[in-house]
Design a protein around this motif. Structure first.
Motif, PDB file in Angstrom:
ATOM      1  N   ARG A  32       0.844  -1.207   0.000  1.00  0.00           N
ATOM      2  CA  ARG A  32       0.000   0.000   0.000  1.00  0.00           C
ATOM      3  C   ARG A  32       0.874   1.251   0.000  1.00  0.00           C
ATOM      4  O   ARG A  32       0.559   2.235  -0.674  1.00  0.00           O
ATOM      5  CB  ARG A  32      -0.930   0.013   1.212  1.00  0.00           C
ATOM      6  CG  ARG A  32      -2.016  -1.011   1.131  1.00  0.00           C
ATOM      7  CD  ARG A  32      -3.177  -0.798   2.063  1.00  0.00           C
ATOM      8  NE  ARG A  32      -2.972   0.040   3.234  1.00  0.00           N
ATOM      9  CZ  ARG A  32      -3.960   0.401   4.041  1.00  0.00           C
ATOM     10  NH1 ARG A  32      -5.187   0.008   3.791  1.00  0.00           N
ATOM     11  NH2 ARG A  32      -3.722   1.152   5.104  1.00  0.00           N
ATOM     12  N   GLN A  35       2.167   1.788  -3.492  1.00  0.00           N
ATOM     13  CA  GLN A  35       1.154   2.374  -4.371  1.00  0.00           C
ATOM     14  C   GLN A  35       1.066   3.880  -4.162  1.00  0.00           C
ATOM     15  O   GLN A  35       1.044   4.658  -5.122  1.00  0.00           O
ATOM     16  CB  GLN A  35      -0.201   1.717  -4.099  1.00  0.00           C
ATOM     17  CG  GLN A  35      -0.303   0.279  -4.582  1.00  0.00           C
ATOM     18  CD  GLN A  35      -1.571  -0.401  -4.120  1.00  0.00           C
ATOM     19  OE1 GLN A  35      -2.258   0.071  -3.204  1.00  0.00           O
ATOM     20  NE2 GLN A  35      -1.901  -1.525  -4.735  1.00  0.00           N
ATOM     21  N   ILE A  39       2.169   6.713  -7.065  1.00  0.00           N
ATOM     22  CA  ILE A  39       1.218   7.703  -7.584  1.00  0.00           C
ATOM     23  C   ILE A  39       1.678   9.119  -7.248  1.00  0.00           C
ATOM     24  O   ILE A  39       1.630  10.026  -8.090  1.00  0.00           O
ATOM     25  CB  ILE A  39      -0.188   7.427  -7.015  1.00  0.00           C
ATOM     26  CG1 ILE A  39      -0.734   6.121  -7.620  1.00  0.00           C
ATOM     27  CG2 ILE A  39      -1.123   8.592  -7.300  1.00  0.00           C
ATOM     28  CD1 ILE A  39      -2.047   5.664  -7.040  1.00  0.00           C
ATOM     29  N   GLU A  42       4.321  10.157  -9.601  1.00  0.00           N
ATOM     30  CA  GLU A  42       3.909  10.041 -11.004  1.00  0.00           C
ATOM     31  C   GLU A  42       4.579   8.867 -11.713  1.00  0.00           C
ATOM     32  O   GLU A  42       4.894   8.929 -12.904  1.00  0.00           O
ATOM     33  CB  GLU A  42       4.181  11.351 -11.751  1.00  0.00           C
ATOM     34  CG  GLU A  42       3.421  12.543 -11.168  1.00  0.00           C
ATOM     35  CD  GLU A  42       3.641  13.822 -11.940  1.00  0.00           C
ATOM     36  OE1 GLU A  42       4.546  13.858 -12.795  1.00  0.00           O
ATOM     37  OE2 GLU A  42       2.907  14.795 -11.693  1.00  0.00           O
ATOM     38  N   SER A  45      -0.499   5.859 -12.536  1.00  0.00           N
ATOM     39  CA  SER A  45      -1.676   6.728 -12.511  1.00  0.00           C
ATOM     40  C   SER A  45      -2.778   6.180 -11.617  1.00  0.00           C
ATOM     41  O   SER A  45      -3.704   6.898 -11.265  1.00  0.00           O
ATOM     42  CB  SER A  45      -2.212   6.920 -13.928  1.00  0.00           C
ATOM     43  OG  SER A  45      -2.555   5.665 -14.508  1.00  0.00           O
ATOM     44  N   LYS A  46      -2.687   4.889 -11.253  1.00  0.00           N
ATOM     45  CA  LYS A  46      -3.662   4.288 -10.352  1.00  0.00           C
ATOM     46  C   LYS A  46      -3.009   3.129  -9.603  1.00  0.00           C
ATOM     47  O   LYS A  46      -1.950   2.635  -9.988  1.00  0.00           O
ATOM     48  CB  LYS A  46      -4.882   3.796 -11.129  1.00  0.00           C
ATOM     49  CG  LYS A  46      -4.557   2.860 -12.290  1.00  0.00           C
ATOM     50  CD  LYS A  46      -5.818   2.542 -13.080  1.00  0.00           C
ATOM     51  CE  LYS A  46      -5.496   1.642 -14.286  1.00  0.00           C
ATOM     52  NZ  LYS A  46      -6.707   1.341 -15.078  1.00  0.00           N
ATOM     53  N   ASN A  47      -3.656   2.710  -8.508  1.00  0.00           N
ATOM     54  CA  ASN A  47      -3.067   1.698  -7.635  1.00  0.00           C
ATOM     55  C   ASN A  47      -2.735   0.401  -8.364  1.00  0.00           C
ATOM     56  O   ASN A  47      -1.708  -0.234  -8.100  1.00  0.00           O
ATOM     57  CB  ASN A  47      -4.005   1.387  -6.466  1.00  0.00           C
ATOM     58  CG  ASN A  47      -4.021   2.495  -5.429  1.00  0.00           C
ATOM     59  OD1 ASN A  47      -3.140   3.356  -5.406  1.00  0.00           O
ATOM     60  ND2 ASN A  47      -5.019   2.503  -4.580  1.00  0.00           N
ATOM     61  N   SER A  48      -3.584  -0.007  -9.292  1.00  0.00           N
ATOM     62  CA  SER A  48      -3.370  -1.285  -9.972  1.00  0.00           C
ATOM     63  C   SER A  48      -2.118  -1.286 -10.836  1.00  0.00           C
ATOM     64  O   SER A  48      -1.616  -2.354 -11.216  1.00  0.00           O
ATOM     65  CB  SER A  48      -4.589  -1.639 -10.834  1.00  0.00           C
ATOM     66  OG  SER A  48      -4.813  -0.646 -11.825  1.00  0.00           O
ATOM     67  N   GLU A  49      -1.592  -0.093 -11.153  1.00  0.00           N
ATOM     68  CA  GLU A  49      -0.373  -0.011 -11.966  1.00  0.00           C
ATOM     69  C   GLU A  49       0.890  -0.020 -11.111  1.00  0.00           C
ATOM     70  O   GLU A  49       1.996  -0.118 -11.654  1.00  0.00           O
ATOM     71  CB  GLU A  49      -0.404   1.267 -12.811  1.00  0.00           C
ATOM     72  CG  GLU A  49      -1.499   1.284 -13.858  1.00  0.00           C
ATOM     73  CD  GLU A  49      -1.566   2.585 -14.611  1.00  0.00           C
ATOM     74  OE1 GLU A  49      -2.285   2.643 -15.620  1.00  0.00           O
ATOM     75  OE2 GLU A  49      -0.891   3.562 -14.184  1.00  0.00           O
ATOM     76  N   SER A  72       3.836  -1.150 -16.236  1.00  0.00           N
ATOM     77  CA  SER A  72       3.034   0.053 -16.483  1.00  0.00           C
ATOM     78  C   SER A  72       3.917   1.288 -16.606  1.00  0.00           C
ATOM     79  O   SER A  72       3.643   2.187 -17.406  1.00  0.00           O
ATOM     80  CB  SER A  72       2.019   0.242 -15.354  1.00  0.00           C
ATOM     81  OG  SER A  72       1.112  -0.834 -15.308  1.00  0.00           O
TER      82      SER A  72
END
Length: 278
Positions: A32, A35, A39, A42, A45-49, A72
């Motif tokens: 976490r 993540q 982000i 930069e 762009s989102k947690n899943s990446e 990603s």
């Protein structure tokens, strides 16, 4: 995957076996934080990446090597910039980010007032250090780069326990800025269930007296994060009713009257002095 690929290593040396849920809780908290770090910087762009991968688990003491998934990030950078991504630099910076989080809660609570702490930070710091706080030993974060190992941070069981207490106090104040927190007060058990703590329970059989707060015994609760404290307090006691325990508590009141205590810190105990004969 190349053997010399750089990685962030979580090295655990517990004094006793740790629960799988505690280990997975620590790894989930690290993921976490990665993540949020990716982000914020930069890198995603989102947690899943923003994913951390386990590259190796070694026997003996617990060694877990973590590497960032750059899939990603490479797509976002494009074919021209992708070769410039430095995995070692990314791992070093994220390792320092984790160290900053732990250092934040290693401070005394009074010195964290100006820091931008969130409930998520409290939970993540708690979960990262809980295996050692609960089971003794130490844990270390290392940056591994081929034959070179750089130690970022080592946490002892005593330091981990202190981090838990600070995180619990910060979380209580974030959830309720007017929370009544009383530190290092003597507590005497009046009724005690030796079974494991059921932190989700709305009632508890445990009752204790804290004369500095109220002259009557009241219910005593432990949260998930502090459930190990009850074991520390009574595991080696034949008769816990004959000891004074020094604790930090959150006081719950209803219509101004004390109704319960929630233990968020433990600072040792002393035997009760025997009463003189009548």
């Amino acid at each position: 995957m190349a053997a010399a690929e750089p990685s962030l290593q979580l090295h655990l040396e517990p004094k006793e076996p740790i629960e799988i849920s505690e280990l997975t809780g620590a790894l989930t908290a690290i993921a976490r934080q990665y993540q949020a770090y990716a982000i914020e910087n930069e890198l995603a762009s989102k947690n899943s990446e923003a994913r951390l991968l386990v590259s190796a688990v070694k026997p003996g003491s617990i060694d877990i090597n973590l590497v960032p998934d750059l899939t990603s990030m490479v797509v976002m950078a494009g074919p021209l910039l992708a070769p410039l991504i430095d995995k070692l630099e990314l791992i070093e910076k994220f390792g320092k980010h984790l160290k900053s989080l732990i250092d934040l809660f290693a401070k005394k609570r009074e010195t964290t007032a100006g820091d931008n702490i969130t409930i998520k930070d409290c939970d993540d710091a708690t979960n990262i250090v809980k295996p050692i706080a609960s089971h003794g030993g130490s844990q270390t974060f290392n940056v591994i780069n081929g034959p070179v190992t750089v130690q970022l941070l080592t946490i002892s069981a005593q330091e981990a326990a202190s981090i838990l207490e600070t995180a619990a106090q910060e979380k209580a104040l974030l959830q309720n800025p007017n929370a009544e927190i009383v530190q290092r007060v003597p507590m005497i058990w009046k009724r005690l269930d030796r079974d494991s703590v059921k932190s989700a329970a709305k009632t508890t059989p445990d009752r204790a007296l804290i004369e500095e707060i109220d002259e009557k015994p009241h219910a005593v609760f432990f949260t998930d994060e502090m459930s190990h404290l009850k074991n520390q307090m009574i595991d080696d006691e034949d008769n816990p009713y004959q000891a004074i325990y020094f604790v930090d508590v959150v006081v719950s009141r209803s219509s101004g009257k004390v109704v319960s205590y929630r233990v968020i810190g433990y600072h040792g105990k002393e035997e009760l002095e025997a009463l003189p004969p009548a």
